[in-house]
Design an enzyme around this catalytic site. Structure first.
Site, PDB file in Angstrom:
ATOM      1  N   ASP A 174       0.833  -1.196   0.000  1.00  0.00           N
ATOM      2  CA  ASP A 174       0.000   0.000   0.000  1.00  0.00           C
ATOM      3  C   ASP A 174       0.869   1.249   0.000  1.00  0.00           C
ATOM      4  OD1 ASP A 174       0.139   1.449   2.900  1.00  0.00           O
ATOM      5  OD2 ASP A 174       0.627  -0.677   3.003  1.00  0.00           O
ATOM      6  N   GLY A 316       4.905  -0.114   5.221  1.00  0.00           N
ATOM      7  CA  GLY A 316       3.950  -0.380   4.160  1.00  0.00           C
ATOM      8  C   GLY A 316       4.658  -0.748   2.872  1.00  0.00           C
ATOM      9  N   GLU A 317       3.987  -0.527   1.738  1.00  0.00           N
ATOM     10  CA  GLU A 317       4.516  -0.833   0.393  1.00  0.00           C
ATOM     11  C   GLU A 317       4.626  -2.336   0.147  1.00  0.00           C
ATOM     12  OE1 GLU A 317       8.372   0.957  -0.265  1.00  0.00           O
ATOM     13  OE2 GLU A 317       7.745   2.938   0.425  1.00  0.00           O
ATOM     14  N   GLY A 318       4.259  -3.165   1.128  1.00  0.00           N
ATOM     15  CA  GLY A 318       4.499  -4.603   1.040  1.00  0.00           C
ATOM     16  C   GLY A 318       5.874  -4.985   1.551  1.00  0.00           C
TER      17      GLY A 318
END
Lengths: 351, 351
Positions: A174, A316-318
């Protein structure tokens, strides 16, 4: 557009392969259980992949990015412009998830689901903008029904693309300034908790910032209080485009039988929403890491999930899921390549 | 033979490189601290490697194997023959550490420091047998002074070989049926704790087995009680050849400035002994994982160490350290390859 596809059952796990993998672990040259969680991972993946010797060569990461109307309430430590700036950073290969994807040899897709300013077209970024960010959910639903269905569908399509490209594991990431506010509100609504129980610093609020964020979330919860028993409606009212995208991708992965490695706070909230929308999704989720965002522990608890890593990450961002990938791969390699007691002529445990 | 080399000071960490790495982390495109432990790892490695952009391409793993006289008291779930059988398994590439070393592209050395039966010569196994296992420390010291010095020196030479071959990280593994009994006795003696506080199932004792093991350790502790303030003498009286080898390797690594990734219970006890013999060693140790062996937590606590992983592993062989290597590598890759706020034109945190 409709969302009838959400009701399609999840694929069943392969219990024969699970049993075979379990029995195989017992005859490898190590004390029974001595590889701990790595044994459980290999056995779970065997059941998911319907393969008693599971593999994780092909990993797909999709980062869903979007803006949030709630940021106008001053709930984030970073300015809203960072969402688009980070999309540009993803396109240029400079973000944490780029470095991780490259190290893992994973495919990385970036989807712009709707930002306040529309960036120029960028290589590697798919523009599927739904709107210029969500509406401010303090006073109105974040999305229309059409927008929610659109976002869920974008997630489904991302999962389908991964499946078509022979992915053996799916990671959703995300990016969206303000999205811990949205995720916290979603989790509070579904778990019936006040904002104080879940609100945290996100990208780095100080204590007065957290206090303000908590107050905004509580006011929003009060406004939407009549819908807490309706997960789809709550997703529309308090969600974000990227969070709905992740929810859709998880449900589609479970339906297709593609194992999911769940990242931290935003992805964990999406997982919670997905399992409330569709109980069968739970079988297909592996939880990568315990986020430093304080509400994450309660979200994991609600799903009886025990994340593999606890590294104090909150990016975040995976990224937290990506960091766990090598452990899953080592779990498979150990499971598939260690000698058995018989092959190695090693004596077993005393009777 | 003597052990004067034990007193050589540890290499000093490079505080300039630590500071540079710390400042570099602050300008990468992520909220400050959002990579959690991965940031700390990169910064620590920068100080150890005297390189503000640390690297972990070359990893060396040495597994020290030996037998223990204390096994004649019935303290292990597996027969003593397993030590030699596992050495053979290492030579044939079938053990967990072989699979892990192969996956990591790490060099793997196996050293036989003394087993009850002398195995045939094997490719990849260096025979540096000191004796046919240690003596039973219930009634006498496990080793002579000469044997202890020999074992410590073997560890030093293993570390020196790794250094000569450009290793950027050193991992010591252990194999030796009965060695949790020896390690538990060592830790109890040094920490001044009764055996009940630290004794666990090792390779898989049941509760009555643990009770018996605890009683044996308490009796041994009573026999050797006058030497608890002398870590070198305690190492001789209660140690094992492979444990002394690991102690020697850690001290030599610290002296040469080679970072050490510490495995679980046996390696953790060796780390405790090494730091008691030589306080400067502590700077060079990174603790990989929390062992499932219950006494491990107290040993970590005594060194104020917080292991990176907690996967319920309890295998030894260096396996828990090997599993953590990809995380260290990802920490370096993120540190070295992420874009800065300036490079990526990403806005920083609000004032």
């Amino acid at each position: 557009m409709n969302c009838d596809w959400l009701k399609t059952p999840a694929k069943a796990l392969d219990e024969n392969c699970r049993e075979q993998a379990l029995q195989h672990q017992a005859i490898l040259t190590k004390p029974p259980g001595a590889l701990g969680v790595l044994e459980e991972i290999a056995i779970s993946l065997a059941a998911m992949q319907a393969n008693s010797k599971p593999e994780l060569e092909h990993i797909h990461i999709t980062v869903f990015a979007a803006d949030h109307g709630i940021t106008s309430e001053g709930v984030s430590a970073f300015p809203q412009s960072v969402t688009v700036e980070m999309i540009r950073n993803f396109a240029n290969g400079g973000a944490a998830i780029n470095v991780l994807a490259q190290q893992l040899g994973a495919k990385l897709n970036i989807i712009n689901m709707g930002t306040v300013t529309q960036p120029e077209p960028m290589q590697g970024v798919t523009d599927l903008s739904i709107d210029r960010g969500t509406a401010n959910f303090l006073h109105q639903p974040a999305m229309s029904n059409e927008q929610l269905f659109d976002a869920l569908n974008t997630g489904r399509q991302a999962a389908e693309r991964a499946q078509l490209q022979q992915a053996q594991l799916f990671i959703a990431g995300d990016m969206g300034i303000g999205n811990t506010t949205s995720a916290t509100a979603l989790a509070c609504a579904i778990l019936g908790l006040p904002a104080t129980k879940l609100t945290g610093p996100g990208t780095g609020l100080d204590s007065s910032g957290i206090e303000h964020k908590t107050e905004i979330i509580d006011r929003a919860l009060n406004f939407h209080r009549n819908y807490f028993d309706q997960p789809l409606e709550i997703s529309r009212r308090l969600g974000g485009f990227e969070i709905a995208g992740i929810i859709g991708s998880y449900i589609a992965c479970a339906q297709m039988g593609l194992p999911v490695l769940v990242d931290g706070f935003i992805a964990g909230t999406a997982a919670l929403m997905a399992t409330r929308l569709h109980a069968g999704v739970a079988d297909w989720l592996i939880f990568a890491h315990a986020s430093a965002e304080p509400g994450h522990a309660r979200i994991m608890q609600a799903m009886q999930a025990k994340p593999i890593l606890d590294l104090g990450m909150r990016l975040g961002e995976g990224s937290g899921a990506a960091v766990a990938v090598p452990l899953l791969r080592l779990a498979c390699a150990l499971h598939n390549n260690m000698a058995t007691f018989e092959q190695a002529s090693v004596s077993e445990k005393n009777a």
